[in-house]
Motif scaffolding. Structure first.
Motif, PDB file in Angstrom:
ATOM      1  N   THR A 116       1.464  65.449  -9.018  1.00 20.83           N
ATOM      2  CA  THR A 116       1.090  65.144 -10.672  1.00 20.83           C
ATOM      3  C   THR A 116       2.643  64.800 -11.167  1.00 20.83           C
ATOM      4  O   THR A 116       3.397  65.375 -11.267  1.00 20.83           O
ATOM      5  N   SER A 131       2.720  64.040 -14.693  1.00 15.92           N
ATOM      6  CA  SER A 131       2.913  64.656 -16.036  1.00 15.92           C
ATOM      7  C   SER A 131       1.840  65.967 -16.271  1.00 15.92           C
ATOM      8  O   SER A 131       0.691  65.603 -15.929  1.00 15.92           O
ATOM      9  N   THR A 143      -0.710  65.078 -19.082  1.00 17.10           N
ATOM     10  CA  THR A 143      -1.649  63.996 -19.125  1.00 17.10           C
ATOM     11  C   THR A 143      -2.377  64.108 -17.654  1.00 17.10           C
ATOM     12  O   THR A 143      -3.761  63.694 -17.404  1.00 17.10           O
ATOM     13  N   HIS A 144      -2.087  64.963 -17.025  1.00 18.14           N
ATOM     14  CA  HIS A 144      -2.723  65.291 -15.600  1.00 18.14           C
ATOM     15  C   HIS A 144      -2.687  63.925 -14.627  1.00 18.14           C
ATOM     16  O   HIS A 144      -3.669  63.882 -13.812  1.00 18.14           O
ATOM     17  N   LYS A 145      -1.647  63.041 -15.161  1.00 18.01           N
ATOM     18  CA  LYS A 145      -1.715  61.982 -14.147  1.00 18.01           C
ATOM     19  C   LYS A 145      -1.084  62.065 -12.829  1.00 18.01           C
ATOM     20  O   LYS A 145      -0.118  62.959 -12.900  1.00 18.01           O
ATOM     21  N   ARG A 146      -2.013  61.444 -11.609  1.00 16.52           N
ATOM     22  CA  ARG A 146      -1.494  61.824 -10.204  1.00 16.52           C
ATOM     23  C   ARG A 146      -1.302  60.577  -9.594  1.00 16.52           C
ATOM     24  O   ARG A 146      -1.971  59.453 -10.136  1.00 16.52           O
ATOM     25  N   VAL A 147      -0.678  60.704  -8.751  1.00 15.17           N
ATOM     26  CA  VAL A 147      -0.205  59.389  -7.948  1.00 15.17           C
ATOM     27  C   VAL A 147      -0.126  59.801  -6.384  1.00 15.17           C
ATOM     28  O   VAL A 147       0.266  60.879  -5.915  1.00 15.17           O
TER      29      VAL A 147
END
Length: 142
Positions: free
Chosen positions: A81, A83, A86-90
């Protein structure tokens, strides 16, 4: 079903053909099966059209064919994660992941799984034009 998918793919059937076959044979999709067995996401399935319950996609078949869990491998930290707001995952790099072999009972033979992975790489790479396999000519004249 994973053994059937792998054998169909090994014997020359393409991913989209496997998806079409499963749809035609009215095999439940994994999401609909999860709803039937565990009650997941009931609001989606209560009024869903009948054909959506069997509508297999190429992506689903591809994910099943590439899932190392079927040969007993556990992989941790596949995503991270970025952020928490924002719950942005990569996806993480392979060297950052924790891989544990033979953690589960195998569902598919390791040799068959490896053969399917090799075929997937070959079929993907064959789409790149080369002297031996040139790109198709466009039917549109400029």
């Amino acid at each position: 079903y994973i053994n059937i998918f792998a054998n169909l793919y090994k014997n020359g059937m393409l991913i989209y053909q496997i998806a079409n076959l499963l749809t035609k044979e009215k095999v439940y999709t994994p999401k609909y099966y999860a709803y039937l067995k565990y009650g997941f996401n009931p609001t989606k399935w209560i009024d869903a059209p009948e054909e959506e319950k069997y509508n297999w996609s190429k992506t689903t078949v591809n994910q099943i064919l590439s899932n190392e869990g079927y040969v007993g491998t556990l992989i941790l930290k596949q995503n991270k994660t970025i952020s928490y707001k924002t719950h942005k995952r990569v996806k993480t790099e392979k060297d950052e992941q924790y891989v544990f072999k033979n953690k589960y009972e195998t569902i598919i033979d390791n040799d068959l799984f490896n053969e399917v992975q090799l075929l997937r790489k070959i079929k993907t790479k064959s789409k790149i034009p080369s002297e031996e396999y040139p790109a198709p000519k466009s039917s549109i004249e400029r």
